[in-house]
Design a protein around this motif. Structure first.
Motif, short mmCIF file in Angstrom:
data_model
loop_
_atom_site.label_atom_id
_atom_site.label_comp_id
_atom_site.label_asym_id
_atom_site.label_seq_id
_atom_site.Cartn_x
_atom_site.Cartn_y
_atom_site.Cartn_z
N UNK A 117 0.83 -1.20 0.00
CA UNK A 117 0.00 0.00 0.00
C UNK A 117 0.87 1.25 0.00
N UNK A 118 1.94 1.20 0.77
CA UNK A 118 2.84 2.35 0.83
C UNK A 118 3.55 2.56 -0.50
N UNK A 119 3.97 1.45 -1.11
CA UNK A 119 4.60 1.56 -2.42
C UNK A 119 3.63 2.22 -3.40
N UNK A 120 2.40 1.75 -3.38
CA UNK A 120 1.42 2.29 -4.31
C UNK A 120 1.20 3.78 -4.06
N UNK A 121 1.15 4.14 -2.79
CA UNK A 121 0.97 5.55 -2.43
C UNK A 121 2.08 6.43 -3.03
N UNK A 122 3.30 5.95 -2.90
CA UNK A 122 4.43 6.72 -3.44
C UNK A 122 4.37 6.75 -4.97
N UNK A 123 4.12 5.58 -5.56
CA UNK A 123 4.08 5.50 -7.03
C UNK A 123 2.96 6.37 -7.59
N UNK A 124 1.83 6.38 -6.90
CA UNK A 124 0.72 7.21 -7.36
C UNK A 124 1.14 8.68 -7.42
N UNK A 125 1.83 9.11 -6.36
CA UNK A 125 2.28 10.49 -6.32
C UNK A 125 3.17 10.83 -7.50
N UNK A 126 4.01 9.88 -7.86
CA UNK A 126 4.91 10.11 -8.99
C UNK A 126 4.12 10.10 -10.29
N UNK A 127 3.19 9.15 -10.39
CA UNK A 127 2.41 9.02 -11.62
C UNK A 127 1.56 10.27 -11.86
N UNK A 128 1.03 10.82 -10.79
CA UNK A 128 0.20 12.02 -10.93
C UNK A 128 1.03 13.25 -11.26
N UNK A 129 2.36 13.11 -11.17
CA UNK A 129 3.20 14.26 -11.43
C UNK A 129 3.34 15.14 -10.21
N UNK A 130 2.77 14.67 -9.13
CA UNK A 130 2.83 15.40 -7.87
C UNK A 130 4.26 15.42 -7.34
N UNK A 131 4.90 14.27 -7.43
CA UNK A 131 6.31 14.16 -7.02
C UNK A 131 7.14 14.06 -8.28
N UNK A 132 8.12 14.92 -8.42
CA UNK A 132 8.92 14.92 -9.64
C UNK A 132 10.33 14.50 -9.32
N UNK A 133 11.09 14.10 -10.35
CA UNK A 133 12.47 13.64 -10.12
C UNK A 133 13.25 14.64 -9.27
N UNK A 134 13.91 14.15 -8.26
CA UNK A 134 14.67 15.01 -7.37
C UNK A 134 13.90 15.42 -6.13
N UNK A 135 12.58 15.33 -6.22
CA UNK A 135 11.74 15.70 -5.07
C UNK A 135 12.00 14.77 -3.90
N UNK A 136 11.80 15.32 -2.75
CA UNK A 136 11.98 14.53 -1.55
C UNK A 136 10.72 13.74 -1.22
#
Lengths: 244, 244
Positions: free
Chosen positions: A19-38
DNA sequence: AGATGCCAACTGTCTATACATGTCAATATA
DNA sequence: TATATTGACATGTATAGACAGTTGGCATCT
């Protein structure tokens, strides 16, 4: 301490680390978290999800191993730079690809039917024999020359109406990405000699080797489509270029 | 309880889970454990290595995730059936790839000489006829079976000493990445019938199709290496998987 | 101002324990 | 005899606590 299943009663549980992995991946997929982001630190995830450190750690570690995250002791966890991730095979539509080369694309729909999975086809989609599936076979031509034979099996429940789509006007790829948003893709590339079908439909000789691309696509944790894309070697090759 | 480093004083410690992974992989590489063979259960590893269950579990789980092992609750852990699968995206050394599958890698150096570019080879590296180049030909075997014929042309000025390297101990890939830091890579994948050389060196029949991967690598804005990697289709395929 | 030392934050590894689930075979029951 | 039941064994997940190593900033001392 409560076990996983206590939280969900008798339902099939999703592991907490997943679930945690999915949460993080979702953030990346949505563009919410971008490369380099913490990314949240383990301590923060512990609070947010109410899990133990080992569980949060496992989620982040697995994402690191798969190249999604970069971690630095004493510093933090960051979204990895995807530069080195050049994929040799993009999920591009063959029609777009051909048009991008400035040529005319044409489809010949050999078959497009609803049927039930049999002993041969059921394992391809990982379903039980008898499950409703769609089965299509299409020849794609570039400037009048056949360059791809696409044989595809689609999970019935994932793409209702598949067998009624006019695939001379759109491609299965296009239809499927709308019906079932893409989640994961597996590819296998092989060199093969053409099947009898391939020989006839692609108009090639028996001794011409072919590039076979097997593509499995996943949507919402289900294997939704299995496609065998056969290309005559004299007319098609894969290309890839990337900088480090 | 003692920490890892207490066991080793100030020496660079190898994590216990890594030691267990290596132990299992070594057994497979030596041919001691073969596909389908049973691996020690977690309980047995706990006794043998004196670790906790989580540590033994992590070692086995990671080997499972990388495809080396198959695990079945209630039954046990087994050496997975390995099909040779190459991850095309990674510029990975074939030797590492084979070892990661838990097999023995062997190189047969058919040729490794310094020569001058001729009418045929000069265009491959984009140099003038007469330019000094290296020319090598190596057969890579996995567990005794040849799976790749590597023919390579290298820009002489970019990798001095190339023709004196012992390529049974290292790979051209490895040597080149040290001599000329990688900047860009171009790939082409084709299906081909084997050349006479390939037939003989890979010990395949004339009618077995091959996957040909052409790889050009660039360093400091120069095309430094041109490699033709030929793989028998029955023994090798490319694999790629990614999530969106 | 600059060097030094300290500390907080963060990841890496490991242990000991617990409960859950899947498989299989032996045993008890209808 | 055929069918449940039980228990041993195996893996899957999760917790709580511990120590180690790295990094970066802040305070202190020179």
């Amino acid at each position: 301490m409560a076990s996983v299943n206590d939280r969900y009663g008798h339902a099939a549980p999703e592991p907490l680390y997943a679930a945690i992995k999915k949460y993080v991946l979702d953030g990346i997929a949505r563009g919410d978290r971008r490369p380099g982001d913490r990314i949240e630190s383990e301590a923060e995830l512990i609070k947010k999800f109410g899990v133990s450190r080992m569980t949060a750690h496992r989620a982040l570690r697995e994402l690191q191993n798969s190249g999604v995250l970069t971690r630095l002791p004493g510093v933090g966890t960051f979204v990895a730079d995807p530069s080195a991730k050049g994929h040799i095979i993009e999920i591009r539509n063959i029609a777009d690809e051909i048009r991008a080369r400035g040529h005319q694309h044409a489809s010949l729909v050999v078959k497009n039917v609803a049927e039930k999975a049999n002993r041969k086809t059921a394992p391809l989609l990982g379903v039980a024999v008898g499950t409703p599936i769609f089965h299509s076979m299409i020849v794609h031509s570039e400037a009048g020359v056949p360059i791809q034979l696409e044989e595809r099996f689609v999970l019935g429940s994932a793409a209702p109406g598949y067998d009624e789509v006019d695939f001379t006007r759109t491609t299965p790829n296009e239809f499927l990405t709308r019906a079932a948003p893409l989640e994961r893709v597996d590819h296998i590339v092989r060199a093969v000699m053409p099947s009898t079908d391939a020989m006839e439909l692609l108009k090639i000789k028996a001794d011409e080797p072919c590039l076979l691309l097997i593509r499995q696509t996943w949507s919402q944790s289900r294997l939704v489509s299995y496609a065998r894309l056969t290309h005559p070697s004299s007319r098609y090759e894969f290309e890839d270029s990337f900088t480090v």
